[in-house]
Design a protein around this motif. Structure first.
Motif, short mmCIF file in Angstrom:
data_model
loop_
_atom_site.label_atom_id
_atom_site.label_comp_id
_atom_site.label_asym_id
_atom_site.label_seq_id
_atom_site.Cartn_x
_atom_site.Cartn_y
_atom_site.Cartn_z
N ALA B 186 94.07 30.30 23.78
CA ALA B 186 95.09 28.56 23.20
C ALA B 186 95.59 28.79 23.99
O ALA B 186 95.78 27.00 24.92
CB ALA B 186 95.42 29.04 22.18
N VAL B 187 95.92 29.85 25.02
CA VAL B 187 97.29 28.95 25.75
C VAL B 187 96.42 29.09 27.35
O VAL B 187 97.34 28.04 27.76
CB VAL B 187 98.11 30.41 25.92
N ARG B 306 98.87 41.83 40.22
CA ARG B 306 98.51 39.85 39.44
C ARG B 306 99.24 39.66 38.68
O ARG B 306 99.57 38.91 37.87
CB ARG B 306 97.42 40.72 38.24
N SER B 307 100.78 39.67 39.54
CA SER B 307 102.20 39.30 39.37
C SER B 307 102.34 37.69 39.97
O SER B 307 102.10 38.06 41.09
CB SER B 307 103.23 39.76 38.88
N PRO B 308 102.99 36.97 39.42
CA PRO B 308 103.22 36.19 40.60
C PRO B 308 104.43 36.41 42.14
O PRO B 308 103.66 36.07 42.84
CB PRO B 308 104.84 35.09 39.85
N ASP B 309 104.94 37.23 41.82
CA ASP B 309 105.79 37.40 42.61
C ASP B 309 105.21 38.17 43.78
O ASP B 309 105.21 37.96 44.80
CB ASP B 309 107.30 39.18 42.18
N PHE B 310 104.40 39.05 43.17
CA PHE B 310 103.09 39.53 44.56
C PHE B 310 103.04 38.26 45.23
O PHE B 310 101.88 38.63 46.63
CB PHE B 310 101.85 40.57 43.74
N PHE B 488 103.19 47.33 26.55
CA PHE B 488 102.02 47.00 27.25
C PHE B 488 101.67 45.42 26.64
O PHE B 488 102.19 44.53 26.98
CB PHE B 488 101.16 47.60 26.94
N LYS B 489 102.82 45.41 24.71
CA LYS B 489 101.76 43.97 24.54
C LYS B 489 103.14 43.50 24.81
O LYS B 489 103.41 42.15 24.99
CB LYS B 489 103.09 44.19 23.01
N ASN B 490 104.16 44.06 25.63
CA ASN B 490 105.58 42.92 26.01
C ASN B 490 105.21 41.81 27.00
O ASN B 490 105.15 40.75 27.27
CB ASN B 490 106.59 43.53 26.92
N HIS B 491 104.34 42.83 27.89
CA HIS B 491 103.49 43.01 29.32
C HIS B 491 102.86 41.84 29.09
O HIS B 491 102.96 40.58 29.48
CB HIS B 491 103.04 43.73 29.60
N LEU B 492 101.90 41.61 27.98
CA LEU B 492 100.72 40.76 27.77
C LEU B 492 101.64 39.54 27.16
O LEU B 492 101.03 38.83 27.48
CB LEU B 492 100.10 41.32 26.69
N ARG B 493 102.31 39.64 26.49
CA ARG B 493 103.18 38.81 25.88
C ARG B 493 103.83 37.65 27.29
O ARG B 493 103.10 36.30 26.53
CB ARG B 493 104.24 39.07 25.00
N GLN B 494 103.87 38.06 27.54
CA GLN B 494 104.81 37.72 29.24
C GLN B 494 103.64 36.95 30.09
O GLN B 494 103.76 35.80 30.57
CB GLN B 494 105.79 38.86 29.56
N ARG B 495 102.37 37.52 30.52
CA ARG B 495 101.53 36.84 31.08
C ARG B 495 101.23 36.21 30.08
O ARG B 495 100.56 35.31 31.54
CB ARG B 495 100.95 37.96 31.75
N TYR B 496 100.44 36.35 29.23
CA TYR B 496 99.24 35.53 28.73
C TYR B 496 99.96 34.98 27.02
O TYR B 496 99.08 34.01 27.20
CB TYR B 496 97.94 36.27 28.18
N GLY B 497 101.08 34.89 26.26
CA GLY B 497 101.56 33.88 25.34
C GLY B 497 102.24 32.66 25.81
O GLY B 497 101.89 32.79 27.20
N LYS B 498 102.75 32.21 24.59
CA LYS B 498 103.01 30.96 24.28
C LYS B 498 104.72 30.85 25.42
O LYS B 498 104.88 31.98 24.96
CB LYS B 498 103.35 31.27 22.85
#
Lengths: 498, 498
Positions: B186-187, B306-310, B488-498
């Motif tokens: 959805a995001v 796959r990070s913006p910094d990179f 890993f959950k935090n990583h996904l939340r940060q990259r793909y979550g709301k």
């Protein structure tokens, strides 16, 4: 069944050989620079496993028992070659092999350093050590084979070759060349006065030279489903018969050295690719020897690729791959001016096909005397200079770098190898003469870029025969007469004479 | 001294491993097409020599005797790992290994043919045969190690991993993803509505893509004196630590798949290049296991690349190597739209990092039941479909090609391997979180293209530790806490979550 045990052993040895061949080729082409130390360690361990398996005492029993088994003709021949390989591998005691390996490795390393400086005096003790070991080796091999010491060394490279036969052929060739070299130089001088050498129009981009080389390989019959071409510092033909690893090197200011080198190595490659596949795990299935191998590379290089007929076909390819302006205004005679240029020089590997044999005969004569003890290492520079002056009219006095220090063979302990080069050139010429009888239109075929019949002739007579016969017998069977210098002399007369 | 004998054995085994690794990489990159049969024969013979030497009965005596010798701490650890390797290599009887090898080879060949046709019914008997043998193998390994059957299989790939621990972590992750996947989609939909995906501006010549890939490898720390990049049909990271052979493949219509693949494999390569050199001939000196190895590739791919910094650092490189018009008008958000695109799909290897774990957990659950016998092979399609529907909301009913026939692992008998992929992703995220505490400016360093401190951190905690500790202990020591799904959950939340 004992033969079956030998057959199984052959497959295990073939696997180790396969690994060593591919690792060796890889080292020179694709290995990362920092990978050398571990690669050397791995290859030395694999070579140790090979030696241990190839010299196991039970092999003697298997060979003896197999003699009483019901073997096919091929299996019988295979057994003979297996025994020859076993005797050659076991006739040197392990502690001797270790001493020799250590001495030649040290001597080779020292040579790499001192050669550049031309420092003969510092190198002398190391070479004396090597020659002492070579004399010991020759005695051990002589004892195991019943041959004379130097013959035993030579037999290791070219089974069946004996000084008694080769002396005659080399003496014939030497006396011919003493008068022919001046003649060829005079003919060349006269021709160049009428038709001077042209200049090249480089640079020649490497990628285009590579495409030209691949086209030449393809034309003369290289099978790219069983081999490839890469780049290395020293060109070689390695790998295994099902995957021949050929290399070349490129300069961008000219293209002929790479192209002719590629054609030379393709000659080696065709021999390997043409060996009988079913015998690949037997010594019987290997190429006959160094002289025969060199005859195949020199056949392509000298009998084919330096001839006017070949360049009739090749010259348009040069334009096609390197561009129309690559050699503007050149015709076949211009190319031949370059690829068949004759010159008296100090360095064997730079020599043309007319003067090359004199470099080899000089070494052949000296190394026999070194092995028998007639000559001591300290006397080499003087003896070398005397022969260079006599054979080629140039002196290497006080120039060991361009004299006895130029080759890696002696520092590496490879005595008995040098004759192979010139034997190869003579065999190639003798094969060429025999082929012309069977294929009178050989020249026209080359002009049309057709090499199938030329290759089939060699496949039938040389490649598929592998190690069925000794080197002299193989030559006689392939050409109808024993090795002699006449065909090579004719070849030189025709190409370089009046 | 018995330890010395084990040490010498290690060097011989390392030589055979070296040959097998380089021959394997060479086969996929430089071998001539017709060389395959002989290569397979050679490698099979070398593998046989390896097995014979690694399982010799006297090794048991040497290990036992070495226990009473005066060993350094490292030697003691080396002895433990040597014993583990010996038990793993000897716990399966030779005739069982032969039966299994024959069955999995046949099954893999059949799978390659039948997968394309989606012919599950014809494949079923072969897979049933493999699963029967895997159950036998699990029982044999369980007996030798004292572990439960599936744990014994998993331990072979990742020493110390137990279902008792992993079930908890995977259950946590699974229930998180069931709600998070819809949220991430959805995001994404919302973001793409505001900022649609851009089109590429190919073609992208291979030579330029290669240069870009080499630049990316160099930037993140690949040591080109100990490795190289070539082309192969399936990308891999092989070779040996002193000469890592990495490969990629190219399409000319886009460049991101090759570049991201190169960065993934570089993660594997850095681990290999960072292993302790003095231990290279001991099992102790090898990378810890498949999960840990995957964590290193995914660290580079997911935590870094796959990070913006990179991409702050990488985007100008794309222009530099592919040309200013390569992706005209793209900014970092456009690249991230591509490399972090989330999608529910059937195929594991095509999955993004959000949905990937569900593919793995599905297999992990099914293969446990297959090993214990709770599930029969004939029931796989139904069970697969039920889980796909439950976890990802898509059905594979009547589509075995995109369902249980998609992976080579089960046809090849590799049970217990699948969890490594998602464990790797979790370990990478946990390492990333721990690293951020020590290197709070990690993001800025990436933006500047500085990876030295990032690599040193991993070298200290992972690479140089090789196989000193079990996988769970290594994770705890490196990150300060046992493996858990939170990071890993935090990583996904940060990259793909709301």
């Amino acid at each position: 069944m004992s033969f079956q045990k030998l057959d199984d052993l052959g497959r295990r040895l073939e696997a180790l050989e396969h690994a060593l061949s591919i690792l060796g080729a890889d080292e020179a082409t694709h290995m990362a620079v920092g990978g050398g130390e571990k690669r050397a360690e791995a290859m030395s361990n694999l070579a140790g496993m090979y030696h241990a398996q190839a010299t196991a005492p039970e092999i003697r029993d298997w060979i003896d028992a197999a003699r009483n088994e019901d073997l096919s003709e091929d299996q019988g021949l295979a057994l003979n070659e297996l025994e020859r390989a076993y005797v050659n591998a076991t006739c040197l005691p392990t502690d001797f092999v270790q001493r020799r390996t250590a001495a030649t490795m040290r001597s080779e390393q020292l040579w790499r350093d001192l050669r550049a400086k031309g420092d003969w005096d510092s190198f002398l003790p190391a070479l004396e050590g090597v020659v002492a070991l070579v004399r010991e080796e020759a005695a051990l091999r002589a004892e195991a084979t019943g041959l004379a010491p130097y013959d035993a060394l030579m037999d290791h490279y070219d089974p069946g070759n004996r000084t008694a036969d080769i002396d005659l052929v080399f003496d014939d060739l030497k006396s011919f060349l003493k008068t022919f070299v001046p003649e060829a130089l005079a003919v060349q001088e006269e021709r160049l006065a009428r038709h001077p050498r042209k200049t090249l129009n480089g640079p020649y981009p490497i990628e285009r030279q590579r495409e030209l080389g691949l086209a030449a390989m393809r034309a003369v019959g290289f099978d790219f489903t069983h081999g490839s071409l890469a780049v290395s510092h020293h060109p070689f033909c390695g790998g295994v018969p099902t995957d021949v690893r050929m290399t070349t090197r490129y300069r961008t200011d000219e293209f002929l050295s790479s192209l002719m080198g590629v054609l030379h190595e393709t000659g080696h490659a065709l021999y390997e690719q043409g060996l009988p596949k079913d015998w690949s795990h037997w010594p019987l299935g290997k190429a006959r020897g160094m002289g025969m191998h060199e005859s195949q590379s020199l056949f392509v290089e000298m009998q084919l690729a330096r001839s006017p007929d070949f360049w009739h076909f090749m010259l348009p390819q040069v334009s096609q791959y390197l561009g129309k302006e690559a050699i503007p205004g050149w015709d076949i005679a211009d190319v031949l001016n370059e690829v068949n240029f004759v010159e008296r020089g100090f360095i064997r590997v730079d020599a043309d096909e007319v003067t090359y044999p004199l470099h080899v005969i000089l070494r052949y004569e000296l190394e026999q005397d070194l092995v028998t003890g007639k000559l001591e290492v300290s006397q080499i520079p003087e003896a070398w200079d005397a022969k260079m002056t006599e054979y080629l009219g140039i002196s290497t006095k006080d120039d060991p770098k361009d004299g006895p220090m130029q080759d890696v063979h002696w520092p590496g302990g490879a005595f008995g190898y040098f004759p192979s080069y010139t034997l190869g050139a003579m065999i190639a010429a003798q094969l060429g003469a025999a082929m012309k009888k069977d294929l009178p239109d050989m020249g026209e075929q080359m002009r049309a870029g057709h090499f199938t019949a030329i290759n089939q002739w060699r496949a039938d007579r040389v490649w598929t025969q592998a190690s069925r016969f000794s080197t002299p017998d193989l030559i006689t069977r392939a050409t109808g007469e024993p090795l002699n210098a006449d065909h090579f002399k004719n070849h030189l007369r025709q190409r370089y004479g009046k």
